[in-house]
Design a protein around this motif. Structure first.
Motif, PDB file in Angstrom:
ATOM      1  N   PRO A  93     -24.214  14.630 -35.477  1.00 10.48           N
ATOM      2  CA  PRO A  93     -25.064  13.822 -34.577  1.00 10.48           C
ATOM      3  C   PRO A  93     -26.326  13.375 -35.303  1.00 10.48           C
ATOM      4  O   PRO A  93     -26.764  14.017 -36.259  1.00 10.48           O
ATOM      5  CB  PRO A  93     -25.394  14.783 -33.436  1.00 10.48           C
ATOM      6  N   LEU A  94     -26.907  12.271 -34.822  1.00  4.43           N
ATOM      7  CA  LEU A  94     -28.058  11.653 -35.481  1.00  4.43           C
ATOM      8  C   LEU A  94     -29.217  12.633 -35.653  1.00  4.43           C
ATOM      9  O   LEU A  94     -29.856  12.689 -36.710  1.00  4.43           O
ATOM     10  CB  LEU A  94     -28.505  10.435 -34.673  1.00  4.43           C
ATOM     11  N   SER A  95     -29.437  13.448 -34.618  1.00  7.40           N
ATOM     12  CA  SER A  95     -30.568  14.378 -34.680  1.00  7.40           C
ATOM     13  C   SER A  95     -30.406  15.355 -35.853  1.00  7.40           C
ATOM     14  O   SER A  95     -31.349  15.646 -36.578  1.00  7.40           O
ATOM     15  CB  SER A  95     -30.670  15.164 -33.375  1.00  7.40           C
ATOM     16  N   GLU A  96     -29.167  15.820 -36.058  1.00  9.08           N
ATOM     17  CA  GLU A  96     -28.921  16.761 -37.149  1.00  9.08           C
ATOM     18  C   GLU A  96     -29.060  16.079 -38.510  1.00  9.08           C
ATOM     19  O   GLU A  96     -29.511  16.661 -39.489  1.00  9.08           O
ATOM     20  CB  GLU A  96     -27.521  17.345 -37.001  1.00  9.08           C
ATOM     21  N   LEU A  97     -28.655  14.805 -38.522  1.00 11.76           N
ATOM     22  CA  LEU A  97     -28.749  14.030 -39.760  1.00 11.76           C
ATOM     23  C   LEU A  97     -30.197  13.993 -40.231  1.00 11.76           C
ATOM     24  O   LEU A  97     -30.520  14.210 -41.403  1.00 11.76           O
ATOM     25  CB  LEU A  97     -28.232  12.601 -39.516  1.00 11.76           C
ATOM     26  N   VAL A  98     -31.098  13.725 -39.243  1.00 15.98           N
ATOM     27  CA  VAL A  98     -32.517  13.641 -39.582  1.00 15.98           C
ATOM     28  C   VAL A  98     -33.016  15.003 -40.065  1.00 15.98           C
ATOM     29  O   VAL A  98     -33.704  15.095 -41.076  1.00 15.98           O
ATOM     30  CB  VAL A  98     -33.335  13.141 -38.367  1.00 15.98           C
ATOM     31  N   SER A  99     -32.597  16.075 -39.367  1.00 19.23           N
ATOM     32  CA  SER A  99     -33.116  17.382 -39.779  1.00 19.23           C
ATOM     33  C   SER A  99     -32.533  17.804 -41.132  1.00 19.23           C
ATOM     34  O   SER A  99     -33.168  18.525 -41.886  1.00 19.23           O
ATOM     35  CB  SER A  99     -32.852  18.434 -38.709  1.00 19.23           C
TER      36      SER A  99
END
Ligand SMILES: Cc1cc2nc3c(=O)[nH]c(=O)nc-3n(C[C@H](O)[C@H](O)[C@H](O)COP(=O)(O)OP(=O)(O)OC[C@H]3O[C@@H](n4cnc5c(N)ncnc54)[C@H](O)[C@@H]3O)c2cc1C
Lengths: 392, 122
Positions: free
Chosen positions: B92-98
């Motif tokens: 998911p996008l949020s994990e990508l950023v983290s």
């Protein structure tokens, strides 16, 4: 009648004479020694105990059938009269002359130097001196091995570095690198004349356990006390030492004397390699004053240029160098040419393999230079310092 | 020391059983190479111009740099192959950023940018 005279059957002279013969020119080659020594081999004899027979060949086995080989010592050259005089009184005339007499090693310029070489040998003056160095190195269990130079101008600028790397490697394998210190004393501001190269070599020297002193030009040696004194006012104790001697031009009489520079090297046009003021005489390799490093590669490439010019091509020498810096399992090269200072070349295993290939091809490339020319050309083009200026 | 007659030396050598065996094998090898047509290929390739063309094709700035870095490249390729064989779920996008905080990912990205730049130059 046309007669091309080549003086000296070292790297440059053999390549020139054999190339000319391959093109059908009548060539006479004059050499004072019976055997040719692959000079870098002295490093492996002195610091790794290699057998000298790997690095020497009779000169007569290295010349092609078309070359007339004369055994004799050149005493003088008269460029005006196109005459070469030997020490035994014989004379030779020529239509074209190629001087490839190498550099003279001046062991008398530094007090104590002769005594040092007689006692311990070294890795510049010959195969038996290198064997002597090895016989002392293998007995060395403690103290300090010093590798130094008496002058900043000597053939193969990275040779002392190679000596230090190889010696350190040998001592390490013997388990003595801790009790014996390998000390490289250099007559330069940095670990190498070029700062770009120094930045690559310095960390490697440190990793391999070699101590370094810079700005240390050997001025005198006290063999009994085991001390080396430098021009800059420093001193180093040693248990074993090898000092690279000052280099001079060949020890012969040359008329007119103006063609020699103050150290006796023959003044040439740096591109065409003809002796200044003469279009029928050339000087190649270590004996010339061409403003590039004195190396076998330079002598080989210079010979190719001169033969091209004799054949009527407008070939030019570009001062290319390719001096290997061999370390344990890896190598780097000092790559430069006229107007292009050395480029950064990192130590890798591939370059060490390339150097092994160059060494393996040495005898064949002296005798059959035209066979190797296309391969070497491809390599020198691929690694032209202008092309790899960003590094290799 | 008297120089020995090369022919005499050769005849003496020929008495050596090891040499005889080597020569027999050599003859077999040469015959086999000839029958396979390989000798003709080698003869044609020993031509100066062919050697020149071949070496200018094989020995280039590119191949010299490639060979010099072959160890790093194969090591990197090994890591990539390993990563490819591991099962993954869509991120998911949020994990990508983290995951951008992971120094290994950042180093990889920096390398990727360098590679993109080099590709642009080439
Ligand atoms: C330890 C060491 C390591 C080196 N490593 C490298 C390396 O890795 N790569 C590299 O490229 N170079 C290397 N070099 C340098 C290289 O060996 C020389 O630069 C090269 O040999 C120069 O060739 P030349 O033909 O000019 O002279 P030389 O090869 O020295 O030949 C000169 C010839 O002239 C003969 N001669 C001299 N005076 C007379 C006379 N009066 N009459 C008749 N004959 C005479 C000599 O006997 C000799 O055969 C190294 C040198 C040393 C010492």
């Amino acid at each position: 009648m046309e007669r091309i005279l080549v003086l000296g059957a070292g790297t440059g002279g053999l390549v020139a004479a054999n190339l000319l013969a391959s093109h059908g020119y009548p060539v006479t080659l004059i050499e004072k020694r019976e055997t040719h020594l692959f000079q870098p081999g002295m490093l492996w004899i002195a610091f790794q105990g290699h057998n000298p027979s790997r690095y020497t060949r009779p000169v007569k086995e290295l010349v092609r059938p078309g070359v007339e080989l004369v055994h004799g010592e050149v005493a003088g050259i008269d460029l005006g009269d196109r005459l070469v005089r030997l020490a035994d009184g014989r004379t030779f005339t020529y239509t074209t002359l190629i001087i490839a007499l190498g550099a003279h090693l001046d062991y008398d310029a530094t007090p104590g130097h002769r005594e040092l070489v007689e006692r311990y040998g070294d890795f510049y003056s010959g195969a038996s001196a290198a064997e002597k160095m090895w016989s002392h190195l293998r007995e060395l269990t403690s103290g300090r091995l010093v590798i130094a130079a008496a002058d900043p101008l000597y053939k193969c600028p990275p040779a002392p570095h190679k000596a230090a790397f190889l010696a350190a490697y040998t001592l390490k394998r013997m388990g003595r690198l801790g009790s014996v210190e390998v000390h490289l004393a250099l007559p330069f501001l940095h670990e190498y004349p070029s700062e770009v190269v120094a930045r690559i070599v310095a960390p490697k020297l440190e990793d391999d356990g070699v101590r370094v002193s810079t700005l240390f030009t050997v001025e005198s040696i006290d063999v009994r006390e085991g001390k080396i004194y430098s021009l800059e006012g420093e001193e180093l104790d040693f248990s074993l030492a090898a000092v690279i001697p000052a280099h001079r031009g060949p020890m012969i009489r040359v008329e007119p004397g103006e063609v020699l520079d103050e150290d006796g090297f023959i003044k040439v046009d740096k591109y065409r390699l003809n002796v200044e003021g003469y279009d029928d005489a050339y000087a190649i390799g270590d004996s010339s004053n061409a403003p590039t490093s004195k190396t076998g590669v330079t002598a080989h490439l210079g010979a190719e240029v001169v033969v091209d010019r004799i054949m009527g091509y407008d070939s030019r020498f570009n001062g290319r160098t390719n001096c290997p810096i061999v370390a344990d399992g890896t190598a780097s090269f000092v790559i430069s040419s006229y107007g292009h200072p050395p480029v950064p070349v990192k130590f890798t295993r591939f370059k060490r393999m390339l150097e092994d290939l160059f060494i393996a091809s040495y005898w064949s490339s002296l005798k059959y230079p035209e066979r190797w020319a296309p391969i070497f050309r491809a390599y020198f083009n691929a690694t032209d310092p202008r092309v790899i200026s960003g590094g290799w | 020391m008297q120089a020995r007659d090369p022919l005499e030396m050769l005849i003496e050598e020929l008495g050596d059983p090891e040499l005889q065996e080597s020569l027999e094998k050599m003859v077999k090898l040469v015959k086999a190479l000839n029958r396979s047509g390989l000798l003709d290929v080698l003869l044609a390739m020993a031509d100066e111009e062919v050697v020149a063309r071949l070496s200018s094709m094989l020995v280039t700035t590119g191949t010299m740099k490639l060979a010099d870095n072959i160890e790093e490249l194969t090591r990197a390729a090994g890591e990539v192959a390993q990563a490819l064989s591991e099962p993954v779920e869509p991120v998911p996008l949020s994990e990508l950023v983290s995951s951008l905080r992971d120094p290994e990912v950042l180093r990889g990205l920096a390398r990727l940018l360098k590679v993109l730049k080099a590709l642009g130059r080439a």
